[in-house]
Design a protein around this motif. Structure first.
Motif: not given
Length: 59
Positions: A1-7
């Motif tokens: 989820m964190d990677k998706m938020k950063v993207t």
């Protein structure tokens, strides 16, 4: 989820930058058109050529 938020945040930043760049380009184009009109009215061929060259470059 964190990677998706950063993207997602990066994508939003890029979209905002594109909108900002477009607004600046439109503003400069409008100013150039006004300055070109003045150069034509005064018969300033050098200014006319320089301004139209700049307008071509940003478009």
């Amino acid at each position: 989820m964190d990677k998706m938020k950063v993207t997602y945040e990066v994508m939003l930043g890029l979209a905002a930058e594109m909108v900002w760049d477009d607004a600046l380009r439109k503003q400069r184009s409008e100013k150039l058109y006004m300055e070109i009109d003045k150069a034509l009215a005064t018969g300033d061929e050098v200014a006319f050529r320089n301004l139209t060259d700049e307008l071509k470059a940003i478009n």
